[in-house]
Design a protein around this motif. Structure first.
Motif, PDB file in Angstrom:
ATOM      1  N   THR A 118       0.855  -1.188   0.000  1.00 45.28           N
ATOM      2  CA  THR A 118       0.000   0.000   0.000  1.00 45.28           C
ATOM      3  C   THR A 118       0.889   1.236   0.000  1.00 45.28           C
ATOM      4  O   THR A 118       1.883   1.285   0.734  1.00 45.28           O
ATOM      5  N   ILE A 173      -2.332   1.135  -4.411  1.00 47.28           N
ATOM      6  CA  ILE A 173      -1.779  -0.201  -4.185  1.00 47.28           C
ATOM      7  C   ILE A 173      -0.893  -0.585  -5.365  1.00 47.28           C
ATOM      8  O   ILE A 173      -1.228  -0.320  -6.526  1.00 47.28           O
ATOM      9  N   ARG A 231      -3.810   7.297   2.395  1.00 46.41           N
ATOM     10  CA  ARG A 231      -3.662   6.120   1.524  1.00 46.41           C
ATOM     11  C   ARG A 231      -3.845   6.559   0.078  1.00 46.41           C
ATOM     12  O   ARG A 231      -4.860   7.146  -0.282  1.00 46.41           O
ATOM     13  N   LYS A 258       1.017  -5.283   2.583  1.00 45.36           N
ATOM     14  CA  LYS A 258      -0.287  -5.606   3.140  1.00 45.36           C
ATOM     15  C   LYS A 258      -0.199  -6.807   4.055  1.00 45.36           C
ATOM     16  O   LYS A 258      -0.963  -6.946   5.011  1.00 45.36           O
ATOM     17  N   ASP A 259       0.757  -7.696   3.769  1.00 45.11           N
ATOM     18  CA  ASP A 259       0.990  -8.866   4.605  1.00 45.11           C
ATOM     19  C   ASP A 259       2.232  -8.629   5.441  1.00 45.11           C
ATOM     20  O   ASP A 259       3.357  -8.655   4.923  1.00 45.11           O
ATOM     21  N   ASN A 260       2.065  -8.360   6.728  1.00 45.33           N
ATOM     22  CA  ASN A 260       3.206  -8.033   7.583  1.00 45.33           C
ATOM     23  C   ASN A 260       3.855  -9.310   8.084  1.00 45.33           C
ATOM     24  O   ASN A 260       3.627  -9.754   9.207  1.00 45.33           O
TER      25      ASN A 260
END
Length: 327
Positions: free
Chosen positions: A267, A293, A290, A323-325
């Motif tokens: 993001t 993406i 924001r 987005k995926d930590n």
């Protein structure tokens, strides 16, 4: 072929398959971990200390090398006053080329012809910076007095006392993530510490056999544990260094070194540091907006190419968060 041979071959094939699967799984798992960019600023020396041995420099090096050895961070050489966010030091419409780093990037051939493109190659700046200072450094709080007896000298042990404070700083915002003071004491040393030596090797048996050396190693372990705990839930952050909305192309300053893989989704944000209440003039924190993406299409050592999936108005200095930590 006999039943026994068939059974043996089947078992061997099954074992080989399982081993291959486990190796593949472990390799994928190792590559999946994100590596934050981290630098360690040289620690300040104690205010009243005029000897050649520099405890601040030594402790800083110990912490930096210890963090590097666990392979959880991309260790970045310390740079003075390098706040990353464009609102702090990067012009949103400027072309900012770092000659030493420009060779890392291959910008598309038509990049200079499009007014929508902005380029920055600040690819090596750290996300997190560790700052510290030695507050108290006393190699012997129980020193022998003049006229001491030989018997007391024989059984005397130095009692080292060291205190240090650290700050963990987010270099995108300039805000302090955590602050803590640490103290360590040791009287287990078997050798006498010599503060007039400037070339102590902190990894040597000689250094580790002094109370001061033991106290510094204890301090290093306490600080390292605190840093890891404090950064546990901090996501990876990087910077957008190239954007072209016409071709939907982008480049970020995160790559294989940081655990980025093809198809990772990021993001894109812009951020206004120290957003103040217009009425009360109170600092409300940092305002994040924001913007869109991107999805990674190609990964290099320290940068990655991406496709813009959605969003407008990307500029160099915007920062990106996966987005995926993955931890």
């Amino acid at each position: 072929m006999s039943y026994i041979n068939k059974s043996t071959n089947f078992k061997l094939s099954l074992i080989a398959f399982l081993i291959s699967w486990i190796i593949l799984y472990l390799n994928n798992d190792a590559n999946a971990k994100y590596m934050k960019k981290l630098s360690v600023e040289p620690f300040e020396e104690p205010k009243i200390w005029n000897n050649l041995f520099k405890p601040g420099m030594v402790l800083g090096q110990m912490i930096e090398n210890s963090l590097a050895n666990i392979n959880s961070f991309e260790m970045i050489p310390f740079q003075v006053n390098t706040l990353i966010n464009k609102n702090l030091n990067i012009g949103s419409n400027s072309i900012d080329i770092d000659v030493d780093k420009s060779a890392e990037l291959t910008i598309p051939a038509n990049s200079n012809d499009n007014k929508n493109e902005t380029i920055s190659t600040k690819s090596s700046l750290s996300q997190i910076q560790i700052r510290g200072a030695i507050m108290v450094f006393n190699p012997d709080t129980d020193a022998l007095l003049d006229g001491h007896s030989k018997n007391k000298s024989k059984f005397h042990k130095e009692r080292a006392l060291i205190s240090a404070s650290i700050q963990i700083v987010n270099m995108h915002t300039g805000r302090i993530i955590a602050v803590k003071k640490f103290t360590s004491i040791s009287n287990d040393g078997k050798l006498v510490f010599n503060p007039k030596l400037s070339n102590y090797n902190y990894g040597s048996d000689e250094f580790k056999s002094t109370s001061t050396g033991k106290a510094l190693w204890i301090l290093k372990d306490l600080i390292k544990k605190y840093i890891l705990k404090s950064l546990e839930n901090i996501p990876l952050e990087g910077d957008l260094i190239f954007a072209n909305h016409d071709t939907k192309n982008a480049i970020i300053n995160l790559g294989k070194t940081n655990g980025v893989m093809v198809q990772d989704v990021f993001t894109v944000y812009s951020m206004k540091a120290q957003y103040n209440d217009p009425v009360d003039k109170v600092d409300l924190g940092d305002m994040y907006t924001r913007k869109g993406i991107i999805i990674i299409s190609e990964v290099q050592g320290r940068f990655s190419r991406a496709k813009i999936l959605v969003g407008q108005g990307f500029v160099a200095g915007d920062f990106v968060i996966p987005k995926d930590n993955r931890q």
